[in-house]
Design a protein around this motif. Structure first.
Motif, mmCIF file in Angstrom:
data_model
loop_
_atom_site.group_PDB
_atom_site.id
_atom_site.type_symbol
_atom_site.label_atom_id
_atom_site.label_comp_id
_atom_site.label_asym_id
_atom_site.label_seq_id
_atom_site.Cartn_x
_atom_site.Cartn_y
_atom_site.Cartn_z
ATOM 1 N N ARG A 28 1.069 -1.388 0.009
ATOM 2 C CA ARG A 28 0.188 0.006 -0.059
ATOM 3 C C ARG A 28 0.967 0.929 0.024
ATOM 4 O O ARG A 28 1.863 1.166 0.916
ATOM 5 C CB ARG A 28 -0.871 -0.212 1.218
ATOM 6 N N VAL A 29 0.722 2.145 -0.795
ATOM 7 C CA VAL A 29 1.454 3.159 -1.133
ATOM 8 C C VAL A 29 0.743 4.528 -1.000
ATOM 9 O O VAL A 29 -0.260 4.526 -1.478
ATOM 10 C CB VAL A 29 2.179 3.194 -2.357
ATOM 11 N N ALA A 30 1.000 5.668 -0.171
ATOM 12 C CA ALA A 30 0.495 6.768 0.107
ATOM 13 C C ALA A 30 1.068 7.899 -0.820
ATOM 14 O O ALA A 30 2.423 7.927 -1.003
ATOM 15 C CB ALA A 30 0.603 7.219 1.629
ATOM 16 N N ILE A 31 0.471 8.742 -1.345
ATOM 17 C CA ILE A 31 0.993 10.010 -2.052
ATOM 18 C C ILE A 31 0.280 11.166 -1.334
ATOM 19 O O ILE A 31 -0.894 11.221 -1.185
ATOM 20 C CB ILE A 31 0.415 9.928 -3.460
ATOM 21 N N LEU A 32 1.331 12.031 -0.609
ATOM 22 C CA LEU A 32 0.771 13.060 0.300
ATOM 23 C C LEU A 32 0.844 14.218 -0.437
ATOM 24 O O LEU A 32 1.982 14.891 -0.893
ATOM 25 C CB LEU A 32 1.563 13.144 1.596
ATOM 26 N N THR A 93 -1.946 4.522 7.592
ATOM 27 C CA THR A 93 -2.042 3.329 8.212
ATOM 28 C C THR A 93 -1.867 2.040 7.230
ATOM 29 O O THR A 93 -2.458 2.101 6.363
ATOM 30 C CB THR A 93 -3.265 3.221 9.378
ATOM 31 N N GLY A 94 -0.786 1.078 7.353
ATOM 32 C CA GLY A 94 -0.449 0.150 6.632
ATOM 33 C C GLY A 94 0.047 0.191 5.343
ATOM 34 O O GLY A 94 0.401 -0.591 4.765
ATOM 35 N N CYS A 95 0.753 1.454 5.157
ATOM 36 C CA CYS A 95 1.439 1.850 3.980
ATOM 37 C C CYS A 95 3.010 1.412 4.192
ATOM 38 O O CYS A 95 3.725 1.531 5.261
ATOM 39 C CB CYS A 95 1.668 3.409 3.882
ATOM 40 N N PRO A 135 5.367 3.968 11.111
ATOM 41 C CA PRO A 135 6.822 4.480 11.346
ATOM 42 C C PRO A 135 7.766 3.302 10.487
ATOM 43 O O PRO A 135 8.843 3.696 10.515
ATOM 44 C CB PRO A 135 6.985 3.957 12.891
ATOM 45 N N LYS A 136 7.216 2.193 10.017
ATOM 46 C CA LYS A 136 8.226 1.442 9.427
ATOM 47 C C LYS A 136 8.386 1.460 7.700
ATOM 48 O O LYS A 136 8.741 0.976 7.160
ATOM 49 C CB LYS A 136 7.669 -0.141 9.450
ATOM 50 N N ALA A 137 7.494 2.559 7.427
ATOM 51 C CA ALA A 137 7.620 2.773 5.984
ATOM 52 C C ALA A 137 8.581 3.362 5.280
ATOM 53 O O ALA A 137 9.348 4.100 6.091
ATOM 54 C CB ALA A 137 6.122 3.934 5.758
#
Ligand code: LMR
Length: 341
Positions: A28-32, A93-95, A135-137
Motif C-alpha cells: 500500500r503506497v501513500a501519495i501526500l 496506516t498500513g503503508c 513508522p516502518k514505511a
C-alpha cells in the motif's frame, strides 16, 4: 566499493528490465499532496504500477474527484482517497511506502531554497504523522528544498524514536534522468543502456553529474563535460523559466519519481541488484551527514551506499562548492526539525 565498479552495464540492464516479482502486489503506497500539479500525473502513473496493491491518495482538498477519475482505470492498484488532516492517519496506516510531494512549488526567480519557509512546516507535520501511523514505511520526499527537508524529517523521526536511515530518501532521480538524456544524445549510446551517476544534492550548485563514471564510457572533451554539466544543473530552472509562472517541472519529475518508487517496491519484494541514487543519510562524504549517490536497495531500504567513486579533477572542484552549499542547507533543515520537534 566504488559505484563505477558496481554500475556495470549488466546491473544497469537489470535495473531497467526487471519484470514483476509476483502477480499479486502487496504494497500500500501513500501519495501526500496527490491533487496538485505534480500529484495528479504522479497519481496517474502510480495507478499503472504493477507493484502496488493499493494507492492511498491524500490532500487537503479535491481528493474525491481525483479518486473517482482514477478508479475508472483498469489497472490492479485499488484507489482510496483521504481528505484533510483528520483523515491523514487513516491514509498512512498500513503503508509500506510514503511519497511526500505536498508543498508550494517554484515560480520564476525563486531558488528551491526559497520554498523552505513555507514547506518546512508541511514536511514536519506530515513526517510526524508518518512516525505515528506507519513508522516502518519507506519515506520518499520530493517536497523542495530536498537538501533541507530530508535532514528536517530525520530530526522529527529521531524525536519520535523511529528513525532508521535506511528508510528515508530525498528523490533525486530526475537529476539522473536529465544526465542520462544529455549524455545519450551527445554520445549516441542507446538511452536505455546509459547511466550517469549524479552526486551531492538537489539544487543547481549542490548537484554534481559524474560524467567521468558514465556507462557506457565515452571520452568527452572538457568543453562537452562543462556544457553537459551546466545543462543538467540548469535543467529545472530552464523549465521554470519556460513555464513562465506556470510552476516547475511536473511530468518529468513524476516519471522519475515513479521509477524510483517502483525500484524501492521491487527491492522490498526481494528483487536483487536494484540500484538507484537518492539523497540519504550517509558517510560517503566526510563531515556531511546527508548526500546523494548510488544506493543498492534491499528489503529494508538502503542496503549499501555505493559511494562517490573516482571523480575527475573538474568534478572534484565542483564537489567542493557543492559540499559547502549542502552543509548550510542540511544544517538549516536540522535546526528547524529540532526546534519543531
Ligand atoms: C525539479 O528538479 O524540476 C524539481 O525539483 C522542481 C524544481 O523546483 O526545480
Amino acid at each position: 566499493t566504488t559505484c563505477r565498479r558496481l554500475l556495470t552495464p549488466a546491473a544497469t540492464a537489470l535495473r531497467r528490465y526487471y519484470s514483476p516479482i509476483s502477480d499479486s502486489p502487496r504494497n500500500r503506497v501513500a501519495i501526500l499532496g496527490a491533487c496538485g500539479g505534480l500529484g495528479q500525473p504522479l497519481s496517474l502513473i502510480m495507478k499503472r504500477s504493477e507493484y502496488i496493491a493499493e494507492l492511498a491518495l491524500y490532500d487537503k482538498v479535491d481528493t474525491a474527484g481525483l479518486c473517482a477519475d482514477l478508479s475508472h482505470i483498469s489497472t490492479k492498484a485499488a484507489i482510496k482517497g483521504y481528505q484533510g488532516s483528520d483523515q491523514l492517519g487513516d491514509c498512512l496506516t498500513g503503508c509500506s511506502v510514503v511519497l511526500m510531494i505536498a508543498g508550494i512549488r517554484r515560480q520564476p526567480g525563486m531558488h528551491r531554497d526559497s520554498l523552505f519557509q513555507q514547506n518546512a512546516t508541511i514536511v514536519a507535520e506530515l513526517t510526524d504523522a508518518v512516525a505515528k501511523h506507519c513508522p516502518k514505511a519507506q519515506l520518499c520526499i520530493l517536497t523542495n528544498p530536498i537538501n533541507s527537508n530530508v535532514p528536517l524529517a530525520a530530526e522529527i523521526l529521531k524525536h519520535r524514536g523511529v528513525h532508521d536511515p535506511r528508510r528515508l530518501y530525498g528523490i533525486t532521480t530526475v537529476d539522473s534522468v536529465r544526465a542520462d538524456v544529455v549524455y545519450a544524445k551527445l554520445t549516441g549510446h542507446p538511452l536505455d543502456k546509459v547511466s550517469v551517476p549524479v552526486l551531492g544534492g538537489h539544487s543547481g550548485h549542490s548537484l554534481v553529474p559524474a560524467f567521468s563514471q558514465a556507462q557506457p564510457h565515452s571520452r568527452l572533451s572538457p568543453e562537452d563535460v562543462r556544457r553537459l554539466t551546466e545543462s543538467v544543473r540548469g535543467a529545472a530552472d530552464a523549465i521554470v523559466a519556460v513555464k513562465a509562472g506556470g510552476g516547475s517541472a511536473t511530468l518529468s519529475v513524476a516519471a522519475a519519481a515513479h521509477r524510483f518508487v517502483n525500484s524501492v517496491l521491487l527491492a522490498l519484494d526481494g528483487r536483487q541488484n536494484i540500484i538507484e541514487s537518492a539523497f540519504v543519510e550517509s558517510d560517503a562524504m566526510p563531515d556531511l551527514p546527508f548526500f546523494s549517490c548510488p544506493l543498492l536497495l534491499g528489503q529494508n531500504g538502503v542496503e549499501r551506499n555505493l559511494g562517490v567513486g573516482q571523480l575527475s579533477e573538474y568534478e572534484a572542484e565542483l564537489m567542493k562548492a557543492a559540499v559547502a552549499e549542502l552543509r548550510v542547507q542540511i544544517e538549516k533543515g536540522q535546526e528547524f526539525g529540532l526546534a519543531w520537534a
